[in-house]
Scaffold this motif. Structure first.
Motif, PDB file in Angstrom:
ATOM      1  N   THR A   1      13.308  -2.838  -0.349  1.00  0.00           N
ATOM      2  CA  THR A   1      14.311  -3.693   0.289  1.00  0.00           C
ATOM      3  C   THR A   1      13.717  -4.319   1.536  1.00  0.00           C
ATOM      4  O   THR A   1      13.020  -3.645   2.299  1.00  0.00           O
ATOM      5  N   THR A   2      14.008  -5.606   1.748  1.00  0.00           N
ATOM      6  CA  THR A   2      13.651  -6.279   2.992  1.00  0.00           C
ATOM      7  C   THR A   2      14.921  -6.834   3.607  1.00  0.00           C
ATOM      8  O   THR A   2      15.638  -7.620   2.978  1.00  0.00           O
ATOM      9  N   LEU A   3      15.214  -6.391   4.831  1.00  0.00           N
ATOM     10  CA  LEU A   3      16.414  -6.848   5.540  1.00  0.00           C
ATOM     11  C   LEU A   3      16.017  -7.876   6.589  1.00  0.00           C
ATOM     12  O   LEU A   3      15.236  -7.575   7.500  1.00  0.00           O
ATOM     13  N   VAL A   4      16.532  -9.083   6.467  1.00  0.00           N
ATOM     14  CA  VAL A   4      16.233 -10.157   7.407  1.00  0.00           C
ATOM     15  C   VAL A   4      17.332 -10.166   8.467  1.00  0.00           C
ATOM     16  O   VAL A   4      18.480 -10.523   8.194  1.00  0.00           O
ATOM     17  N   CYS A   5      16.962  -9.772   9.689  1.00  0.00           N
ATOM     18  CA  CYS A   5      17.926  -9.614  10.787  1.00  0.00           C
ATOM     19  C   CYS A   5      17.540 -10.478  11.974  1.00  0.00           C
ATOM     20  O   CYS A   5      17.736 -10.086  13.134  1.00  0.00           O
ATOM     21  N   THR A   6      16.980 -11.640  11.707  1.00  0.00           N
ATOM     22  CA  THR A   6      16.498 -12.518  12.764  1.00  0.00           C
ATOM     23  C   THR A   6      17.632 -13.322  13.382  1.00  0.00           C
ATOM     24  O   THR A   6      18.613 -13.659  12.725  1.00  0.00           O
TER      25      THR A   6
ATOM     26  N   MET B   1      11.519 -14.842  -9.278  1.00  0.00           N
ATOM     27  CA  MET B   1      12.609 -13.900  -9.074  1.00  0.00           C
ATOM     28  C   MET B   1      13.051 -13.306 -10.407  1.00  0.00           C
ATOM     29  O   MET B   1      13.345 -12.102 -10.509  1.00  0.00           O
ATOM     30  N   VAL B   2      13.067 -14.135 -11.448  1.00  0.00           N
ATOM     31  CA  VAL B   2      13.413 -13.663 -12.790  1.00  0.00           C
ATOM     32  C   VAL B   2      12.386 -12.650 -13.285  1.00  0.00           C
ATOM     33  O   VAL B   2      12.724 -11.560 -13.761  1.00  0.00           O
ATOM     34  N   PHE B   3      11.106 -13.012 -13.175  1.00  0.00           N
ATOM     35  CA  PHE B   3      10.041 -12.142 -13.692  1.00  0.00           C
ATOM     36  C   PHE B   3      10.061 -10.762 -13.036  1.00  0.00           C
ATOM     37  O   PHE B   3       9.820  -9.743 -13.692  1.00  0.00           O
TER      38      PHE B   3
ATOM     39  N   ARG C   1       0.829  -1.210   0.000  1.00  0.00           N
ATOM     40  CA  ARG C   1       0.000   0.000   0.000  1.00  0.00           C
ATOM     41  C   ARG C   1       0.861   1.258   0.000  1.00  0.00           C
ATOM     42  O   ARG C   1       0.539   2.251  -0.660  1.00  0.00           O
ATOM     43  N   LEU C   2       1.960   1.219   0.743  1.00  0.00           N
ATOM     44  CA  LEU C   2       2.841   2.385   0.822  1.00  0.00           C
ATOM     45  C   LEU C   2       3.616   2.600  -0.475  1.00  0.00           C
ATOM     46  O   LEU C   2       3.988   3.732  -0.805  1.00  0.00           O
ATOM     47  N   ASN C   3       3.876   1.519  -1.192  1.00  0.00           N
ATOM     48  CA  ASN C   3       4.740   1.562  -2.367  1.00  0.00           C
ATOM     49  C   ASN C   3       4.060   0.836  -3.537  1.00  0.00           C
ATOM     50  O   ASN C   3       4.542  -0.186  -4.023  1.00  0.00           O
ATOM     51  N   PRO C   4       2.919   1.361  -4.009  1.00  0.00           N
ATOM     52  CA  PRO C   4       2.120   0.635  -4.995  1.00  0.00           C
ATOM     53  C   PRO C   4       2.831   0.417  -6.329  1.00  0.00           C
ATOM     54  O   PRO C   4       2.546  -0.559  -7.034  1.00  0.00           O
ATOM     55  N   GLY C   5       3.763   1.279  -6.682  1.00  0.00           N
ATOM     56  CA  GLY C   5       4.464   1.106  -7.948  1.00  0.00           C
ATOM     57  C   GLY C   5       5.251  -0.188  -8.007  1.00  0.00           C
ATOM     58  O   GLY C   5       5.319  -0.838  -9.050  1.00  0.00           O
ATOM     59  N   ALA C   6       5.843  -0.580  -6.871  1.00  0.00           N
ATOM     60  CA  ALA C   6       6.619  -1.824  -6.803  1.00  0.00           C
ATOM     61  C   ALA C   6       5.787  -2.986  -6.279  1.00  0.00           C
ATOM     62  O   ALA C   6       6.145  -4.148  -6.467  1.00  0.00           O
ATOM     63  N   GLY C   7       4.688  -2.672  -5.598  1.00  0.00           N
ATOM     64  CA  GLY C   7       3.852  -3.735  -5.045  1.00  0.00           C
ATOM     65  C   GLY C   7       4.456  -4.405  -3.825  1.00  0.00           C
ATOM     66  O   GLY C   7       4.109  -5.545  -3.489  1.00  0.00           O
TER      67      GLY C   7
ATOM     68  N   LYS D   1       8.617  -5.522  -6.876  1.00  0.00           N
ATOM     69  CA  LYS D   1       9.303  -5.643  -8.159  1.00  0.00           C
ATOM     70  C   LYS D   1      10.618  -4.858  -8.136  1.00  0.00           C
ATOM     71  O   LYS D   1      10.677  -3.724  -7.676  1.00  0.00           O
ATOM     72  N   GLY D   2      11.687  -5.503  -8.617  1.00  0.00           N
ATOM     73  CA  GLY D   2      12.993  -4.860  -8.648  1.00  0.00           C
ATOM     74  C   GLY D   2      13.644  -4.701  -7.288  1.00  0.00           C
ATOM     75  O   GLY D   2      14.661  -4.018  -7.175  1.00  0.00           O
ATOM     76  N   GLY D   3      13.085  -5.351  -6.270  1.00  0.00           N
ATOM     77  CA  GLY D   3      13.576  -5.166  -4.906  1.00  0.00           C
ATOM     78  C   GLY D   3      14.684  -6.125  -4.520  1.00  0.00           C
ATOM     79  O   GLY D   3      15.029  -7.064  -5.244  1.00  0.00           O
ATOM     80  N   THR D   4      15.234  -5.894  -3.328  1.00  0.00           N
ATOM     81  CA  THR D   4      16.357  -6.678  -2.814  1.00  0.00           C
ATOM     82  C   THR D   4      16.011  -7.262  -1.452  1.00  0.00           C
ATOM     83  O   THR D   4      15.473  -6.562  -0.590  1.00  0.00           O
TER      84      THR D   4
END
Length: 373
Positions: free
Chosen positions: A255-260, A302-304, A245-251, A277-280
């Motif tokens: 970036t998501t940082l996994v720090c568990t 991931m390719v798409f 919702r905050l970033n509708p262009g990317a859906g 889309k296009g994220g890391t």
């Protein structure tokens, strides 16, 4: 000389406080009186027996004062205040020369608790004993390579320096260097431990717009907001929907940082789904079993979407460059460090400290050794 230390003797046991013999420093080595040691989940993983051969002296995060130096030591002198670096920095291997000192070749023997020459300086009742990451900050004194220490300004409290030596740089650097958020990006941080909470600070300082923290422990939510989280969610599914919702262009998140503290396959998959889309997706946390196959993702998706999976160790930081940099940010009031310490323990209370860490009562615990300033 003799020194007290916390030792893990066998898988699943508690830390044992014992007295060990410590040999003097050899060429290129330094005798350090550790004043403080951080309680980090990486040392908790030592308990499983998968991280290092046991027995081993614990502690890879810490600070102290140089008491003596061996032949050829050029970087340090007695009286210097230092931060420990679990990733040594030799300064001349291909990785150091290329600006990636966190991958320095000098770390080869660290997982076995040996110094760079492949030998030990501690001796216990049953013979030579290693020090975690060739540091052993759970010992009151240790002999370490000069490559594993960074000199710091003596005006900075050593209790703060101990935090910067691992957890702060790992989280801050994961956001600043590995994730590289652009101004206004939407960032998800998974986990509000010592790494994740500093990834929040790093993402905010790097210019991220919305920083969404995922943390089920509500006791950590208020501090997370104080340190830069714009939103707090209890699970990744909720965070992913919010990011979309905050970033509708990317859906989803940029970036998501996994720090568990325990990074499992379901967490990695959920982080992939929450990333747009296009994220890391940046993996900054470890699994309890370091050989666990915890990345199982739909490669074609991931390719798409041209998503990228990025691992990072020590936040992709260079210790000699970034320890002073983050301490400078602290002194300028641009990053908060004092607020991270939930409780200080004596060495004899170390098992209580790790129990508090496992239960989520602490954001970060610190051991203050005898005579700590």
């Amino acid at each position: 000389m003799k020194t007290r230390a916390a030792v893990m003797t066998a898988p699943g046991k508690d830390w044992e406080i014992t007295e060990l013999d410590l040999a003097p420093p050899r060429a290129g080595e330094v005798l350090v009186r550790f004043t403080h040691a951080g309680l980090c989940y990486s040392d908790e993983h030592v308990r499983t027996g998968n991280m290092a051969p046991l027995p081993i002296i614990g502690g890879h995060e810490g600070s102290g004062i140089v008491e003596a130096v061996g032949e050829g030591v050029s970087r340090l002198a007695p009286g210097d205040h230092v931060a420990a670096s679990f990733k040594p920095s030799c300064g001349h291997c291909r990785w150091c020369a290329g600006g990636r000192a966190n991958l320095c070749d000098a770390a080869a023997y660290g997982p076995e608790g040996k110094l760079p020459d492949g030998t030990y300086r501690f001796t216990g009742p049953d013979g030579p004993i290693g020090a975690n990451c060739a540091l052993g900050t759970f010992a009151e004194h240790s002999v370490v390579s000069q490559d594993s220490l960074v000199r710091v300004d003596p005006d900075v409290p050593l209790s703060v320096v101990a935090l910067v030596s691992c957890g702060v740089l790992t989280g801050w650097g994961a956001a600043v260097y590995a994730a590289e958020p652009r101004p206004g990006d939407t960032v998800i941080v998974v986990g509000a431990g010592g790494v994740g909470i500093n990834a929040v600070q790093g993402a905010r300082l790097a210019g991220a717009g919305d920083v969404v923290l995922v943390e089920p422990n509500e006791a950590k939510h208020a501090l997370a907001r104080d340190l830069g989280a714009s939103h707090v969610c209890r699970d990744l599914a909720e965070a992913g929907a919010l990011a979309a919702r905050l970033n509708p262009g990317a859906g989803g998140a940029d970036t998501t940082l996994v720090c568990t503290g325990e990074t499992t396959a379901p967490i990695v998959r959920a982080a992939f789904e929450a990333t747009g889309k296009g994220g890391t997706i940046v993996l900054a946390g470890m699994s309890e079993d370091v050989h666990d196959i915890n990345v199982q993702l739909p490669g074609t998706q991931m390719v798409f979407a041209e998503k990228r999976l990025q691992g990072t160790i020590f936040g992709s930081c260079s210790p000699i460059r970034d320890v002073p940099r983050v301490l400078s940010l602290y002194r300028q009031g641009l990053i908060k460090l004092d607020e991270l310490v939930s409780r200080t323990y004596t060495l004899d209370e170390i098992n209580q400290g790790f129990a508090d860490l496992r239960s989520g009562r602490n954001l970060r615990g610190v051991v203050a050794h005898r005579g700590a300033p």
